[in-house]
Each structure stands twice: as C-alpha cells, then as structure tokens.
Motif scaffolding. Structure first.
Motif, mmCIF file in Angstrom:
data_model
loop_
_atom_site.group_PDB
_atom_site.id
_atom_site.type_symbol
_atom_site.label_atom_id
_atom_site.label_comp_id
_atom_site.label_asym_id
_atom_site.label_seq_id
_atom_site.Cartn_x
_atom_site.Cartn_y
_atom_site.Cartn_z
ATOM 1 N N SER A 15 0.838 -1.173 -0.202
ATOM 2 C CA SER A 15 -0.327 0.140 0.298
ATOM 3 C C SER A 15 0.890 0.989 -0.151
ATOM 4 C CB SER A 15 -0.941 -0.371 0.970
ATOM 5 O OG SER A 15 -1.227 0.573 1.178
ATOM 6 N N ALA A 16 2.374 1.691 0.723
ATOM 7 C CA ALA A 16 2.832 2.068 1.104
ATOM 8 C C ALA A 16 3.680 2.576 -0.273
ATOM 9 C CB ALA A 16 3.900 2.443 2.186
ATOM 10 N N GLY A 17 4.166 1.538 -0.789
ATOM 11 C CA GLY A 17 5.029 1.574 -2.538
ATOM 12 C C GLY A 17 3.579 1.965 -3.398
ATOM 13 N N PHE A 18 2.107 1.387 -3.268
ATOM 14 C CA PHE A 18 1.839 2.300 -4.695
ATOM 15 C C PHE A 18 1.129 3.904 -4.497
ATOM 16 C CE2 PHE A 18 -3.091 3.150 -4.901
ATOM 17 C CZ PHE A 18 -2.986 2.511 -6.519
ATOM 18 N N GLU A 19 0.639 4.353 -2.664
ATOM 19 C CA GLU A 19 0.752 5.745 -2.901
ATOM 20 C C GLU A 19 1.939 6.260 -3.180
ATOM 21 O OE1 GLU A 19 -1.980 6.890 -2.543
ATOM 22 O OE2 GLU A 19 -3.076 5.203 -2.104
ATOM 23 N N LEU A 20 3.194 5.203 -2.952
ATOM 24 C CA LEU A 20 3.833 7.077 -3.183
ATOM 25 C C LEU A 20 4.763 6.352 -5.073
ATOM 26 C CD1 LEU A 20 6.760 8.492 -1.401
ATOM 27 C CD2 LEU A 20 8.254 6.055 -2.130
ATOM 28 N N ILE A 21 4.434 5.335 -5.279
ATOM 29 C CA ILE A 21 4.789 5.787 -6.875
ATOM 30 C C ILE A 21 3.321 6.351 -7.728
ATOM 31 C CG2 ILE A 21 4.817 3.824 -8.685
ATOM 32 C CD1 ILE A 21 7.690 4.096 -6.971
ATOM 33 N N LYS A 22 2.412 5.938 -7.113
ATOM 34 C CA LYS A 22 1.587 7.032 -8.143
ATOM 35 C C LYS A 22 1.785 8.513 -7.934
ATOM 36 C CE LYS A 22 -2.781 7.362 -5.565
ATOM 37 N NZ LYS A 22 -4.123 7.607 -5.624
ATOM 38 N N TYR A 23 2.244 8.933 -6.153
ATOM 39 C CA TYR A 23 2.059 10.628 -6.208
ATOM 40 C C TYR A 23 3.462 11.157 -7.113
ATOM 41 C CZ TYR A 23 3.393 14.192 -3.500
ATOM 42 O OH TYR A 23 4.551 15.492 -3.447
ATOM 43 N N LEU A 24 4.347 9.132 -6.606
ATOM 44 C CA LEU A 24 5.701 10.212 -7.896
ATOM 45 C C LEU A 24 5.170 10.368 -9.098
ATOM 46 C CD1 LEU A 24 8.576 8.678 -5.240
ATOM 47 C CD2 LEU A 24 7.887 11.569 -5.176
#
Length: 160
Positions: free
Chosen positions: A72-81
C-alpha cells in the motif's frame, strides 16, 4: 491458514489514519498553510483512487500485514511520484495544446457555425414556403392518385 489471526510483536510506524492518507504531507517541504482547492467543481472525482480501490483481499484469504502495508505504501508513493513527474514533463505542453484546441473550437463556433446557422434560420421560412408549394404541386397529386388506385385492392380474396 490461521496466520491472519496471530498477533505480531512488531508495530507499524504509521497509524491507520496516516496510512490511508496521501504521502504528500510526508514528501512536501512547503509550509503547512492550506492549499486552494484545484478541483472546486469535483470534475475529477472518479480519479480519487486509493490502494483499497485497486487491490482488495477477501476475508477468506489475507497476505501478511507487513506485505499489505508495504504494498500500500509503495502504491501510494509510486502513484504520487509518477503523477508529479508526468505533470512536470507534460502539463505545460498539453495545456498549450488544449488552449489552442479550445481557441480553435471557439473561433469556429463563433465565426463559422453560428453565422451559418442564423443565416439558414433566416432563409428557412421562405424556403419552407417554396418547398411546401412544390410538394403540393407535384407530390401530393401523385400520392392521392396512388392512394385511390391502391385503395380498391381487396386483401381478403388472397389464399394463404
């Protein structure tokens, strides 16, 4: 297989509320003043996607909690960046193209379509009178004659 009910000795650094929020507060270096709403009419409400909207585990089967939190953290971070990188590269050129397109459409609508439509609407009443007189002169007598000729046909006498 029963692992989802076991309690672990470790704890997650983020609380549940911090986890579900965007990573922007963690990555943002600006001051904490409130940003203006960039979508006040909620045009892009369908793009407000969270991890749970894309990935969902049924109650019958769960991955490890650490896997769920990390993904979940990876998803949100990659989506944001990724969004930030793509808008940095594409926002200005695409807004330029969109501005040209809307200017072209506005110009064609204002200077071509509307004057043509208004001209047609001005001419239509006189054209309608000419068209009606042509129909009354040529088509109506033919239709009446065909109707009278065909009205004498008896469909009852035809065998099946």
């Amino acid at each position: 297989m029963g692992l989802e009910n076991e309690k672990s000795e470790t704890s997650v650094i983020m609380s549940e509320d911090e986890f579900t929020r965007s990573f922007e507060p963690f990555l943002n270096t600006k001051s904490s003043r409130a940003l203006p709403d960039r979508d006040p009419r909620d045009i892009n409400a369908h793009l407000k996607i969270s991890f749970e909207d894309v990935i969902a585990e049924p109650n019958a089967i769960h991955s490890f909690d650490k896997v769920w939190v990390g993904s979940s953290a990876g998803f949100e971070l990659i989506k944001y960046l990724s969004y930030r990188a793509l808008t940095t590269l594409l926002a200005v050129p695409l807004s330029f193209v969109a501005g040209l397109l809307f200017a072209l459409l506005s110009c064609v609508h204002i200077w071509v379509l509307m004057p043509g439509l208004k001209s047609c609407l001005l001419v239509l009443p006189s054209l309608q009178k000419v068209w009606d007189s042509l129909l009354d002169t040529f088509v109506a007598p033919l239709s009446q004659s065909a109707g009278k000729c065909l009205s004498t046909i008896d469909m009852k006498g035809i065998p099946n």
